[in-house]
Design an enzyme around this catalytic site. Structure first.
Site, mmCIF file in Angstrom:
data_model
loop_
_atom_site.group_PDB
_atom_site.id
_atom_site.type_symbol
_atom_site.label_atom_id
_atom_site.label_comp_id
_atom_site.label_asym_id
_atom_site.label_seq_id
_atom_site.Cartn_x
_atom_site.Cartn_y
_atom_site.Cartn_z
ATOM 1 N N ARG A 26 0.819 -1.224 0.000
ATOM 2 C CA ARG A 26 0.000 0.000 0.000
ATOM 3 C C ARG A 26 0.850 1.269 0.000
ATOM 4 N NH1 ARG A 26 -5.430 -0.140 0.667
ATOM 5 N NH2 ARG A 26 -6.279 -2.223 0.534
ATOM 6 N N ARG A 30 -2.895 6.676 0.425
ATOM 7 C CA ARG A 30 -3.275 7.847 1.219
ATOM 8 C C ARG A 30 -2.223 8.388 2.168
ATOM 9 N NH1 ARG A 30 -8.333 4.888 3.264
ATOM 10 N NH2 ARG A 30 -6.694 3.333 3.186
ATOM 11 N N ARG A 39 -5.845 11.980 -6.384
ATOM 12 C CA ARG A 39 -7.115 11.291 -6.091
ATOM 13 C C ARG A 39 -8.280 12.283 -6.143
ATOM 14 N NH1 ARG A 39 -11.300 9.786 -4.407
ATOM 15 N NH2 ARG A 39 -11.857 8.270 -2.809
ATOM 16 N N ASP A 76 -6.728 -2.118 -7.837
ATOM 17 C CA ASP A 76 -7.346 -2.772 -6.683
ATOM 18 C C ASP A 76 -7.635 -4.222 -7.037
ATOM 19 O OD1 ASP A 76 -8.517 -1.670 -3.924
ATOM 20 O OD2 ASP A 76 -9.689 -3.390 -4.574
ATOM 21 N N TYR A 152 -15.445 -11.317 -0.846
ATOM 22 C CA TYR A 152 -16.131 -10.073 -1.214
ATOM 23 C C TYR A 152 -17.329 -10.329 -2.118
ATOM 24 C CZ TYR A 152 -12.529 -7.165 0.903
ATOM 25 O OH TYR A 152 -11.705 -6.555 1.802
HETATM 26 O O1 CP3 Z 1 0.184 0.772 -3.202
HETATM 27 C C1 CP3 Z 1 -0.338 -0.320 -3.424
HETATM 28 O O2 CP3 Z 1 -0.157 -1.296 -2.689
HETATM 29 C C2 CP3 Z 1 -1.158 -0.481 -4.689
HETATM 30 C C3 CP3 Z 1 -2.542 -0.215 -4.561
HETATM 31 C C4 CP3 Z 1 -3.530 -1.163 -3.889
HETATM 32 C C5 CP3 Z 1 -4.819 -0.712 -3.515
HETATM 33 N N1 CP3 Z 1 -5.527 -1.783 -3.090
HETATM 34 C C6 CP3 Z 1 -5.298 0.676 -3.626
HETATM 35 C C7 CP3 Z 1 -6.403 1.139 -2.756
HETATM 36 C C8 CP3 Z 1 -3.456 -2.531 -3.599
HETATM 37 C C9 CP3 Z 1 -2.301 -3.501 -3.746
HETATM 38 C C10 CP3 Z 1 -4.742 -2.912 -3.102
HETATM 39 C C11 CP3 Z 1 -5.087 -4.294 -2.732
HETATM 40 C C12 CP3 Z 1 -6.313 -4.555 -1.963
HETATM 41 N N2 CP3 Z 1 -7.549 -3.978 -2.119
HETATM 42 C C13 CP3 Z 1 -6.424 -5.578 -0.975
HETATM 43 C C14 CP3 Z 1 -5.331 -6.524 -0.576
HETATM 44 C C15 CP3 Z 1 -4.296 -5.904 0.280
HETATM 45 C C16 CP3 Z 1 -4.714 -5.698 1.712
HETATM 46 O O3 CP3 Z 1 -4.616 -4.567 2.162
HETATM 47 O O4 CP3 Z 1 -5.058 -6.682 2.384
HETATM 48 C C17 CP3 Z 1 -7.742 -5.531 -0.492
HETATM 49 C C18 CP3 Z 1 -8.335 -6.423 0.594
HETATM 50 C C19 CP3 Z 1 -8.453 -4.526 -1.230
HETATM 51 C C20 CP3 Z 1 -9.892 -4.138 -1.129
HETATM 52 C C21 CP3 Z 1 -10.050 -2.737 -0.696
HETATM 53 N N3 CP3 Z 1 -9.750 -1.625 -1.465
HETATM 54 C C22 CP3 Z 1 -10.511 -2.266 0.563
HETATM 55 C C23 CP3 Z 1 -10.947 -3.163 1.702
HETATM 56 C C24 CP3 Z 1 -10.490 -0.872 0.525
HETATM 57 C C25 CP3 Z 1 -10.992 0.093 1.581
HETATM 58 C C26 CP3 Z 1 -10.127 0.134 2.755
HETATM 59 C C27 CP3 Z 1 -8.772 0.738 2.461
HETATM 60 O O5 CP3 Z 1 -7.777 0.034 2.632
HETATM 61 O O6 CP3 Z 1 -8.720 1.894 2.061
HETATM 62 C C28 CP3 Z 1 -9.957 -0.487 -0.726
HETATM 63 C C29 CP3 Z 1 -9.724 0.898 -1.190
HETATM 64 C C30 CP3 Z 1 -8.370 1.258 -1.681
HETATM 65 N N4 CP3 Z 1 -7.569 0.479 -2.475
HETATM 66 C C31 CP3 Z 1 -7.701 2.485 -1.438
HETATM 67 C C32 CP3 Z 1 -6.472 2.423 -2.105
HETATM 68 C C33 CP3 Z 1 -5.410 3.477 -2.184
HETATM 69 C C34 CP3 Z 1 -8.266 3.668 -0.630
HETATM 70 C C35 CP3 Z 1 -9.373 4.360 -1.359
HETATM 71 C C36 CP3 Z 1 -9.124 5.802 -1.660
HETATM 72 O O7 CP3 Z 1 -8.010 6.272 -1.912
HETATM 73 O O8 CP3 Z 1 -10.138 6.488 -1.696
#
Ligand code: CP3
Length: 341
Positions: A26, A30, A39, A76, A152
């Protein structure tokens, strides 16, 4: 394209490296104000993910700002359910929500195996990132693991224990197998296409592995992960089964190259269980980055010592928390570079 910094790839293959490579799960997101600005300008999260130019910008930010040894394509895991016909929404301060979920055989039958058509924006972004990176560091591609996507797609949103998904696994093994199979087919296509577009390593995120027992995971879920590892070729593969220590020994026997560890897993014990033929990735507690600079350096030094200089990719034990000070993240990265040299 020749990589100027290929530490990650050499470590993944078990070759000697001058120092331990480091990146952060990640890392694009953010924690960086530069990300929050892009964003904002994109409108929604999904608009950002589907815009190859903006994806390129946020994918490169952590390479430039934090000095990590790899970029990870900004996307994602939920783009796969969407490409299969199950769209998601990203609800501010709540997370992903699926308006429609999988409950019946008809629902599974209505799904399709993901193809180039639905995911072209990801492959375009990968090609653009590779061009902009110009070989500075490798690019990591990724996908959700079949079980985590199953969670999911059944539950329709996040959950503490994914009891609906586990209920489906117990009550309807036929539907569960069919759904896991079509997710696996889609994921194999997706990871192969990411590698064709230029990804140098791919990671499978099994974020919800920990709601299953080690035995359940090994018998019901691991065969799908193993099929992905067997059928995706051309780049090293990392499997990160978060929260499931019971499956480490079995992961050591799959055809993956790297096994991800979360921060609760003992490094020494993991090395024994996984065996000598895999690289380990991890596993600093992300909460450690709330500590002082001195505490972070000390913990990093201890972590590196326990992993040893070979077959290790330094990372956190899960994604960096959004309210982490980027200077503390940089402190961790710099400490890995300094203490492992
Ligand atoms: O930098 C990186 O690692 C690349 C980007 C990335 C995102 N999601 C961007 C994102 C990666 C590798 C993911 C994977 C992801 N997405 C996982 C597996 C990794 C983990 O953390 O266990 C999962 C379970 C998800 C599903 C998901 N996406 C959730 C549960 C959420 C909301 C909670 C959260 O972590 O923010 C997201 C949203 C998300 N994916 C954001 C980002 C940057 C935040 C949303 C935003 O910026 O508005």
């Amino acid at each position: 394209m020749h990589l100027q910094n290929d530490l990650l790839i050499r470590a993944a293959r078990g070759e000697n490296t001058e120092r331990t490579p480091v990146w952060i799960m990640r890392q694009a997101g953010r924690i960086l104000k530069e990300y929050r600005e892009v964003r904002q300008s994109a409108g929604s999260f999904i608009d950002l993910v589907k815009n190859p130019e903006l994806v390129t910008e946020v994918t490169l930010q952590p390479v430039d700002i934090l000095g990590v040894d790899a970029a990870i394509i900004f996307s994602d895991i939920l783009v796969i359910p969407e490409a299969m016909g199950l769209p998601y929404e990203m609800v501010e301060s709540k997370g992903p929500v699926f308006p429609k979920t999988i409950q019946t055989y008809e629902d599974v039958k209505a799904l399709r195996i993901a193809t180039e058509n639905e995911l072209d924006y990801v492959f375009q972004a990968i090609r653009l990132v590779k061009k902009e990176l110009n070989g500075r560091v490798p690019l990591i591609g990724f996908a959700g693991a079949p079980w985590t996507l199953f969670c999911y797609m059944i539950e329709g949103k996040g959950s503490k224990d994914f009891s609906k998904a586990r209920k489906m696994l117990i009550q309807d093994s036929g539907l569960s197998k069919d759904l896991l199979d079509i997710i696996t087919d889609s994921t194999i296509f997706y990871l192969r296409a990411q590698i064709d577009a230029g990804a140098n390593l791919v990671q499978i995120f099994d974020s919800w592995a920990g709601v299953l027992s080690g035995e359940q995971y090994e018998t019901l879920i691991l065969p799908y992960v193993q099929r992905i590892c067997r059928e995706v070729k051309g780049a090293p593969i990392t499997v990160f089964a978060k929260g499931n220590p019971g499956v480490r020994a079995a992961l050591g026997k799959t055809q993956c190259d790297v096994v991800g560890l979360d921060w609760t897993m003992s490094i020494t014990e993991s090395r024994i269980l996984v065996g000598p033929d895999k690289t380990l990735q991890g596993n600093m507690d992300p909460a450690m980055l709330y500590g002082s600079f001195d505490e972070i350096k000390k913990a990093t030094k201890a972590m590196l010592k326990e992993f040893g200089p070979r077959r290790h990719i330094a990372n956190l034990g899960h994604g960096v928390y959004p309210d982490t000070d980027p200077d503390k993240v940089k402190c961790f990265i710099d400490a890995v570079k300094e203490f492992s040299s």
